[in-house]
Enzyme design. Structure first.
Site: not given
Ligand code: NAD
Length: 360
Positions: A133-135, A84, A81, A12, A34-35, A163, A223, A294, A159
């Site tokens: 997140t909605d979770e 997720s 960040a 995102i 960059l994890t 959040k 979902r 689970p 998770y």
């Molecule tokens: P993602 O896992 O694709 O990306 C997470 C990014 O954060 C990665 O680029 C990673 O390198 C970086 N990151 C992780 N730990 C870090 C740290 N300690 N310091 C700096 N950077 C770090 O996640 P996503 O799916 O893009 O989700 C982005 C946000 O949106 C999250 O907060 C997630 O909870 C929220 N969200 C996601 C969804 C979904 O469907 N994917 C839905 C609702 C909310």
């Protein structure tokens, strides 16, 4: 505006960065550790833009975050960040508590310190937008209800609990210190550049390789799905028009059972990729059922009425139009997928290239 975006190399976050650079005059400072989930190849189209800056930094590192604030002097923060992936949180919850809760705390404290020293006009305009997140609301099993912003949190997985903890911290920094915060809680996103461990890209890529399409339990978990670019437009709307201290639910009005999602993917693949792998008659035949996760919540459903009424945002894609685009994107971008699958997306080369740009 100069926007400090955390997690801008993720699914995102990279969509937010691309959107801001392409559609606004704003500058972006992308702060990402960059994890495994961070992929700079998702940002190739913004590398050379003079409004884009990259800092490879862990949000849990207070000194580094302070350095980034002091160097770039952002007008606002969009905090994406996070760790997720729910399955990973079950196998190893520690990283989730660390990044999602401690990391959010570090950002809040660094923001508060920075904000408190800004000139009056900057203080008034500053925003800390926490993307959640909605979770956090938990399971809606056995009810026709929808998640509304006033609902009590009841997270089920490490998770969603981490959040939820982060959301509470953000709210308390508003109530206690007056930091101008915004929170948004969104349903499941899907679309281009989604890491192939998540349901939709996993199913597309497995199907194209003739591998099984594993569905948890009965596949009846519901979902709400939102196309990622609709989410990005909602996030920019919340950032620029949202009322400080408020939270906004974001959703696509697309409640689907997991099995329906996978069947729809198979349907689009039949149309868009009719030449199947050897031995596959119908993509649907690859569907298999595996042991449930689970604590798996049965139903999530978002009421996105508040952001529609108060900020005028509505999604532009239906589930069908968004999913068709997504399947087509994965068909057209096999090299992006290949680099994720063989691990070459993590090659230092890209990081080094971008680190040198950090000097500009
Ligand atoms: P993602 O896992 O694709 O990306 C997470 C990014 O954060 C990665 O680029 C990673 O390198 C970086 N990151 C992780 N730990 C870090 C740290 N300690 N310091 C700096 N950077 C770090 O996640 P996503 O799916 O893009 O989700 C982005 C946000 O949106 C999250 O907060 C997630 O909870 C929220 N969200 C996601 C969804 C979904 O469907 N994917 C839905 C609702 C909310």
């Amino acid at each position: 505006m100069k926007i400090l975006i955390t997690g801008g190399a993720g699914f995102i976050g990279s969509a937010v960065v691309r959107h801001v650079i392409k559609n606004t005059a704003d500058q972006v400072v992308n702060v990402d550790k960059l994890t495994y989930a961070g992929n700079l190849e998702s940002l190739e189209c913004v590398y050379s833009d003079s409004r884009y800056f990259f800092e490879q930094v862990d949000i849990c590192d207070y000194a580094e975050i302070e350095r980034v604030f002091s160097k770039h002097q952002p007008d606002c923060v969009m905090h994406l960040a996070a760790e997720s992936h729910v399955d990973r949180s079950i196998d190893g919850p520690g990283d989730f508590v660390q990044t999602n809760m401690v990391g959010t705390y570090v950002l809040l404290e660094a923001s508060r310190r920075y904000w408190s020293q800004m000139p009056e006009e900057g203080r008034r305009r500053f925003r800390f937008h926490h993307i959640s997140t909605d979770e956090v609301y938990g399971d809606l099993v056995g009810s026709d209800a929808f998640f509304v912003e006033e609902m009590a949190y009841a997270p089920s997985s490490p998770y969603s609990a981490s959040k939820a903890g982060a959301d509470h911290l953000v709210r308390s920094w508003y109530r206690t210190y007056g930091l101008p915060t915004l929170v948004s809680n969104c349903s499941n996103n899907y679309g281009p550049y989604h890491f192939p461990e998540k349901l939709i890209p996993l199913m597309i890529l497995n199907a194209l390789e003739g591998k099984p399409l594993p569905i948890y339990g009965s596949g009846l978990q519901i979902r709400d799905w939102l196309y990622v670019e609709d989410h990005v437009r909602a996030l920019y709307t919340v950032l620029t028009k949202g009322v400080v201290g408020e939270s906004y639910n974001i959703g696509g009005h697309n409640e689907k059972k997991n099995i329906e999602v996978v069947e729809s993917i198979c349907h689009f693949l039949e149309e868009l990729a009719p030449e199947k792998p050897e031995g596959v008659l119908n993509y649907k035949d690859l569907i298999t059922y595996v042991q449930d996760r689970p604590g798996h919540d049965l139903r999530y459903a978002i009421d996105a009425g508040k952001i529609q009424r108060e900020l005028g945002w509505v999604p532009q894609e239906t589930f069908e139009s968004g999913l068709r685009k997504t399947v087509q994107w994965y068909l057209d971008n096999r090299s992006w997928c290949q680099h994720v699958q063989d691990g070459s997306y993590r090659r230092e080369r890209l990081g080094l290239e971008l680190n040198s740009r950090e000097q500009k």
